[in-house]
Design a protein around this motif. Structure first.
Motif, PDB file in Angstrom:
ATOM      1  N   LEU A 100     -12.228 -13.433   6.510  1.00 28.89           N
ATOM      2  CA  LEU A 100     -13.338 -12.523   6.794  1.00 28.89           C
ATOM      3  C   LEU A 100     -13.486 -12.242   8.287  1.00 28.89           C
ATOM      4  N   VAL A 102     -13.240  -1.796   3.518  1.00 26.95           N
ATOM      5  CA  VAL A 102     -14.262  -2.836   3.533  1.00 26.95           C
ATOM      6  C   VAL A 102     -15.647  -2.188   3.457  1.00 26.95           C
ATOM      7  N   VAL A 153     -19.130  -7.506   4.253  1.00 28.59           N
ATOM      8  CA  VAL A 153     -18.553  -8.818   4.548  1.00 28.59           C
ATOM      9  C   VAL A 153     -19.691  -9.831   4.461  1.00 28.59           C
ATOM     10  N   LEU A 208     -14.947  -4.583  -1.462  1.00 32.67           N
ATOM     11  CA  LEU A 208     -13.925  -3.596  -1.141  1.00 32.67           C
ATOM     12  C   LEU A 208     -13.993  -2.412  -2.095  1.00 32.67           C
ATOM     13  N   ILE A 263     -16.146 -10.656   0.017  1.00 30.30           N
ATOM     14  CA  ILE A 263     -15.918  -9.369   0.638  1.00 30.30           C
ATOM     15  C   ILE A 263     -16.018  -8.294  -0.442  1.00 30.30           C
ATOM     16  N   VAL A 317     -11.748  -8.694   9.618  1.00 27.42           N
ATOM     17  CA  VAL A 317     -12.156  -7.345   9.229  1.00 27.42           C
ATOM     18  C   VAL A 317     -13.651  -7.118   9.439  1.00 27.42           C
ATOM     19  N   VAL A 360     -16.941  -3.981   8.328  1.00 31.33           N
ATOM     20  CA  VAL A 360     -17.295  -2.864   7.450  1.00 31.33           C
ATOM     21  C   VAL A 360     -16.688  -1.568   7.989  1.00 31.33           C
TER      22      VAL A 360
END
Length: 72
Positions: free
Chosen positions: A43, A6, A9, A18, A16, A46, A48
């Protein structure tokens, strides 16, 4: 499921970012890119820097993460 990390976000934008390995089902090479999410709740799972496993599809030409989970 593909593997990634990640990078960003964006809950307001329901996106997101990735850094991911190859996405075989979408015939994409490794890269860093933003995806929409099928459900905003994804979201919340998760942050960063997290290593994740995820599934992505391309409905209507919009790359979308449909599942995401923390990698072991």
């Amino acid at each position: 499921m593909s593997e990634g990390e990640v990078r960003k976000v964006d809950k307001a934008g329901k996106k997101i970012t990735l850094r991911h390995g190859p996405l075989k089902n979408l015939d994409m090479p490794p890269m860093t890119m933003a995806f929409q999410v099928s459900e905003p709740e994804l979201l919340d799972k998760v942050k960063v820097g997290d290593k994740v496993r995820f599934a992505a599809s391309n409905p209507g030409g919009k790359l979308t993460v449909t599942q995401i989970e923390l990698a072991n």
